[in-house]
Write a protein that holds these residues in place. Structure first.
Motif, short mmCIF file in Angstrom:
data_model
loop_
_atom_site.label_atom_id
_atom_site.label_comp_id
_atom_site.label_asym_id
_atom_site.label_seq_id
_atom_site.Cartn_x
_atom_site.Cartn_y
_atom_site.Cartn_z
N LYS A 250 -7.37 12.64 -2.92
CA LYS A 250 -6.87 11.42 -2.31
C LYS A 250 -6.05 10.62 -3.32
N HIS A 251 -4.96 10.05 -2.84
CA HIS A 251 -4.08 9.28 -3.71
C HIS A 251 -4.70 7.92 -4.04
N GLY A 252 -4.35 7.42 -5.24
CA GLY A 252 -4.72 6.08 -5.60
C GLY A 252 -3.93 5.08 -4.78
N SER A 253 -4.21 3.79 -4.96
CA SER A 253 -3.54 2.76 -4.16
C SER A 253 -2.77 1.76 -5.00
N ARG A 254 -2.75 1.92 -6.32
CA ARG A 254 -2.12 0.92 -7.18
C ARG A 254 -0.59 1.04 -7.16
N ASN A 255 0.07 -0.13 -7.12
CA ASN A 255 1.53 -0.17 -7.15
C ASN A 255 2.08 -0.33 -8.56
N ASP A 256 1.22 -0.72 -9.52
CA ASP A 256 1.71 -1.01 -10.87
C ASP A 256 1.74 0.23 -11.78
N ASN A 257 1.44 1.39 -11.20
CA ASN A 257 1.46 2.67 -11.92
C ASN A 257 0.40 2.75 -13.02
N LYS A 258 -0.55 1.85 -13.03
CA LYS A 258 -1.60 1.89 -14.04
C LYS A 258 -2.73 2.82 -13.63
#
Length: 509
Positions: A250-258
């Motif tokens: 499952k993919h992460g959900s963060r937009n800041d690429n951290k």
């Protein structure tokens, strides 16, 4: 000793009572289990009286503290869970006690928020973890911050810390264990400051240019969160960027690429400690943790699954609690551990009563496991809830009836249709009338773990209830928890017993 053996021990004590002359001037005879015999009830009551008279107040300093939180664990939920467990082991159920119901001291906590008469898990978490009441939906801030007001939450005058921070300042190790996302409202109140409980990851933040900090970032980088030694639960998605997949694909959900998991490891190493990240139950048992004193366990992208749905690779609340105590106990100055059975609440919101009772039973097992591992001479254990729910328990069914089934009594409904012993005031379990007649529950499969129990008012998600919740305590200074008090009193009493924080303590009298 397993859960049932503890329950059986209590039942055995209610079946046979032998009092020595050194204990009583009029020792009771051996009384066989017979609820129709008056001597059974007299012996039971006398045994309870003798145990209370012999209880000595423990005024030692609480080196270790474990705060157990059954999210949404109303008193009704406790009563129904007793029957649920008892029937699983061939008893009627009402006569047993959950592990923590035998604690010597109990009280009632008032749960309302500053702005709402019925609490949510954010304002209540702020109360029982920091000692300050807050507005609904806000975490780790005062009542001066309205939900969604990021600017006010950034004002340090409006932020509050509590038990985790106080314990860390005293040199103790700290831990947070939950069956929900570790960024969910209850665990977040242990370390974060947020004007909105839903700001768990950066993708959840408002798009208005305000410099709010998401809860996951505060857990990894915050002054309090970064110093927590043991973190276990779900919520991996809030720690990974969208372009990365976790172990389950499952993919992460963060937009800041951290990648906050990687950052957590680097931050811990910069502190001079040996950290370990684990993401499955298999890995949970495959490693020797004797060389690690900082553990991050994220076992699911979202909440951990319900116990009734769990696979062999999902750790139980009991297993996580045991591992946390094992790691935290290395600190000679002691520890503070927060343990949440969070899926009691989510099951109630879905009006899935069977899962709510089963999660409560699992929660009681975790408390029992902790009791086996600690010394109550220097360890305080407090068990409570943040709020109640709208589930009711009614109908005059005969003893031994299925708590999750239909009422079997002569007090029939006036429409001559069956009704369930457990039901909800509102929620998704509303059963529409057919031909102006109430839905016939005999047509339903109530044995389905996902069965939604009847509710009076149709809403997509059942609400919390506003009545007081129970508080159970054992160990040093447990007697402070008797009576009725505001929910925010709880951390002040814990701090007093363990000599942490800036308020009155047992060490600065």
């Amino acid at each position: 000793m397993n859960s049932f053996s503890m329950f059986f021990m209590f039942v055995a004590m209610t079946i046979v009572f032998v009092f020595a002359r050194s204990v009583s001037k009029n020792p009771l005879p051996v009384v066989a289990f017979d609820e129709k015999n008056k001597d059974h009830w007299r012996a039971q009551a006398q045994w309870t009286l003798q145990s209370k008279l012999s209880q000595l107040q423990n005024k030692n300093v609480a080196k270790n503290i474990i705060l157990f939180l059954g999210d949404g664990m109303s008193i009704t939920t406790l009563a129904a869970t007793r029957v649920y467990l008892g029937r699983q082991h061939g008893m009627t159920g009402e006569e047993i006690k959950l592990s923590f119901e035998s604690f010597p001291y109990t009280g009632l906590a008032k749960t309302y928020c500053v702005d709402n008469n019925v609490a949510d898990s954010a304002c209540s978490g702020t109360a029982y973890l920091t000692g300050v009441k807050a507005n609904s939906g806000t975490v780790g801030v005062t009542g001066a911050v309205k939900r969604g007001d990021c600017e006010s939450a950034r004002n340090s005058a409006n932020t509050v810390t509590g038990l985790v921070d106080w314990a860390q300042r005293a040199g103790k190790s700290t831990g947070v264990v939950t069956t929900t996302r570790v960024t969910h409202a209850s665990p977040a109140a242990a370390y974060a400051h947020s004007a909105d409980r839903t700001w768990e990851g950066d993708a959840d933040l408002p798009k208005r240019g305000l410099q709010c900090e998401d809860i996951a970032s505060q857990l990894v980088q915050g002054h309090v969160g970064s110093h927590i030694n043991v973190i276990m639960g779900g919520g991996r998605r809030n720690f990974l960027p969208r372009h990365e997949k976790d172990i389950s694909g499952k993919h992460g959900s963060r937009n800041d690429n951290k990648n906050l998991i990687r950052e957590w490891l680097l931050i811990k190493e910069s502190m001079g400690v040996r950290p370990k990240y684990i993401n499955s139950r298999r890995e949970f048992y495959a490693k020797d943790y004797s060389n690690y004193d900082n553990i991050l366990g994220l076992f699911s992208a979202d909440h951990l699954p319900y116990n009734l749905d769990a696979s062999e690779d999902d750790p139980s609340l009991t297993e996580m609690t045991q591992k946390a105590i094992e790691v935290l106990s290395k600190n000679t100055k002691g520890y503070f551990l927060f343990v949440e059975g969070g899926r009691i609440d989510t099951a109630h919101h879905e009006t899935k009563a069977r899962k709510a009772l089963d999660e409560t039973a699992e929660f009681a097992k975790a408390v029992e496991a902790a009791l086996r591992l600690v010394n109550l001479d220097d360890t305080m254990i407090v068990v409570t809830s943040d709020h109640s729910h709208t589930m009711t328990y009614s109908g005059y069914s005969s003893r031994g009836s299925d708590i999750l089934g239909l009422v079997n009594s002569k007090f029939n409904a006036s429409d001559n249709l069956p009704y369930s012993t457990l039901s909800y005031a509102n929620g998704p379990g509303y059963k529409p009338h057919q031909d102006f007649r109430r839905h016939n529950l005999m047509l339903d499969d109530m044995n389905d773990p996902d069965y939604t129990y009847p509710s009076l008012v149709p809403i997509p998600r059942e609400t919390h209830g506003g009545e007081d919740v129970a508080v159970f305590a054992t160990g040093p200074w447990a007697h402070l928890f008797s009576g009725n008090y505001e929910q925010n009193f709880i951390p002040h009493a814990i701090a007093y017993a363990s000599c942490i924080g800036t308020g009155l303590t047992a060490c600065n009298l």
